[in-house]
Design a protein around this motif. Structure first.
Motif: not given
Length: 138
Positions: A68-80
């Motif tokens: 398996a390989s996992l790649v981060l696409r994006s992170i969205r912070f809803l709160r800190p």
């Protein structure tokens, strides 16, 4: 990239490493005790113990010998201390003697409690060809 973003990306790396070692306990360690996991077939696993047991089963059966390989696409912070993480996962495995590839889009909700980020929800969606009728509807 912020320190929190690096830690969150590290969670994806931990999942990838655990998968490629077929270590279901290490895979589940990134999840909160009461986490929920929806797998690509729509089943729901509730709790870290169930997540570990299900992954032990697939590592011993359908995904034995997989990579398996996992790649981060994006992170969205809803709160800190709460973030939605979008990733892409590619799994190579064999079905009988046939080489197979599986592409998915994991979506994770991660929460920071007592300075530790953990997955509380993991939804894994298989990427597949869109049927013609659905393409026409968009």
């Amino acid at each position: 990239m912020t320190a929190d973003e690096q830690v969150i990306e590290g969670i994806l790396q931990q999942l990838e490493t655990a998968w490629n070692r077929y270590d279901s306990v290490a895979f589940a360690a990134s999840f909160a005790e009461d986490a929920n996991f929806i797998h690509i077939f729509g089943g729901q696993l509730d709790g870290q113990t169930a997540i570990a047991a299900a992954h032990r089963n697939i590592f011993e059966t359908i995904y034995r010998g997989s990579h398996a390989s996992l790649v981060l696409r994006s992170i969205r912070f809803l709160r800190p201390d709460v973030a939605v993480v979008f990733a892409r996962m590619h799994v190579k495995f064999k079905e009988g003697n046939e080489a197979r590839d599986l592409e998915t889009r994991p979506t994770l909700i991660v929460v920071k409690e007592q300075d530790k980020w953990q997955i509380v929800t993991f939804q894994n969606t298989k990427i597949s060809e869109v049927p013609a009728a659905a393409r026409l509807a968009t």
